[in-house]
Enzyme design. Structure first.
Site, PDB file in Angstrom:
ATOM      1  CD  GLU A  30       3.600  41.036  25.720  1.00 55.40           C
ATOM      2  OE1 GLU A  30       2.580  40.368  25.511  1.00 55.40           O
ATOM      3  OE2 GLU A  30       3.591  42.292  25.800  1.00 55.40           O
ATOM      4  CE  LYS A  89      -1.216  39.237  26.487  1.00 53.32           C
ATOM      5  NZ  LYS A  89      -0.650  40.323  25.644  1.00 53.32           N
ATOM      6  CB  CYS A 144       1.062  42.875  27.786  1.00 53.09           C
ATOM      7  SG  CYS A 144       0.811  44.408  26.869  1.00 53.09           S
TER       8      CYS A 144
END
Length: 338
Positions: free
Chosen positions: A48, A130, A164
């Site tokens: 990430e 994200k 995540c």
């Protein structure tokens, strides 16, 4: 005639960034691609926001003290497209490899947690952000939108990605299941929270593999002790920057295809037998014969968000989802009937 078996060799990279240089981290990405190519890898996943580095400072510093570190991250963060994406595209093309890269993307005055999927010919197929930064991350990144909640066709198959704790959003995961992803690429920062984070990560990626009936290739980052001390000299806070690594590859049956990597740097490599997808979905297809759309369904707003729009214009097309057809948001049939 029986269908020919198809295998994909995948790699998940657990490596440390260069905390002093975006170019240094990029060099590590390119070297990992070359190393993987020598081992016959066809798909590689990086951690990430690996470029230039995950904002570890935000986990241990109060917001009022984050200004200098945040500004430095903004200064080093790449734009998309740009020289960095050109370099990664060239490496993917030379290696004939699908590359999934996480980075801090700078868009004028904002940073975003962005995932890029490059096809084996170097084409950038997907740029997604994200959708909700987690906890401390909200002081660093802006929010993404639904335009990137899609899977894309690559040389190795249909690939989707989440970052995540997006994996704790069941509707985001279901959006990718409905896109019939065959290989799910997960990215975590690593070097946070300790063993409990790693244990939770293992549960999460195995559950998604089982529920989606796909392979999961999960990459987490790593910090050396000298890097931890550079981020904070406070020994009490340093403990929060250790552990939390669980780089692994999981089959649609929830099995590890190689020993997970929880310490140090390296590549986890496994051969994916794509026939296992049908084997799993024959029994349980969450978006097919096991679904009940007349009872439960998902509405997705896929258009990209924008701060301005000319009066009367349609919603702007998303550069991130240029390869995906536009879809209208789902409408509740009961509401439509009313």
């Amino acid at each position: 005639m029986a269908e020919m078996k198809r295998f994909v060799r995948a790699a998940a990279a657990q490596i440390a960034p260069d905390l002093d240089s975006a170019d240094g981290t990029l060099a590590r990405v390119l070297e990992a691609i070359r190393d993987a190519a020598r081992q016959g890898v066809q798909l590689i996943v990086f951690p990430e926001t690996f470029v230039p580095y995950y904002p570890y400072f935000s986990f241990i510093q109060p917001p009022v003290l984050q200004g200098p570190a945040h500004l430095l991250l903004m200064e080093r963060a790449p734009t998309v497209p740009g020289p960095l994406t050109d370099a990664v595209a060239a490496a993917a093309r030379e290696a004939g490899m699908v590359v999934v890269l996480g980075l801090n993307e700078r868009d004028h005055g904002s940073l975003y947690n962005t995932q890029l999927i490059f096809d084996a010919d170097g084409q950038l197929l997907l740029k997604r952000r994200k959708i909700t930064p987690t906890y401390h991350e909200r002081m660093v990144w802006g929010q993404g939108d639904g335009s990137g909640l899609t899977a894309v066709d690559t040389r190795v198959g249909r690939v989707g990605a989440l970052a995540c704790w997006e994996h704790y959003n069941p509707l985001a995961r279901y959006a990718l299941m409905a896109e019939h992803e065959e290989i799910h690429c997960a990215q975590f920062p690593g070097s946070l929270v300790g063993p409990i984070f790693a244990e939770q990560m293992g549960v999460t990626i195995r559950h998604h593999a089982l529920e989606s009936g796909c392979f999961v290739v999960n990459a987490t980052g790593w910090l050396h002790e000298a890097q931890i001390r550079a981020i904070t000299p406070d020994e009490k806070l340093q403990g929060a920057l250790r552990g939390g690594c669980h780089t692994a590859i999981v089959s649609p049956e929830g099995k590890y295809l190689a020993e997970p990597l929880t310490e140090g740097e390296g590549l986890v490599i496994a051969d994916l037998d794509m026939a296992l997808i049908s084997k799993r979905k024959r029994m349980m297809d969450s978006v097919g014969h096991y679904a009940r759309p007349e009872l439960l369904s998902l509405a997705i707003r896929r258009e990209a968000t924008a701060t301005t729009r000319a009066w009367g214009d349609a919603a702007p097309a998303s550069p991130a989802a240029a390869s995906s057809p536009a879809t209208e948001p789902s409408v509740d049939p009961l509401r439509r009937a009313a």
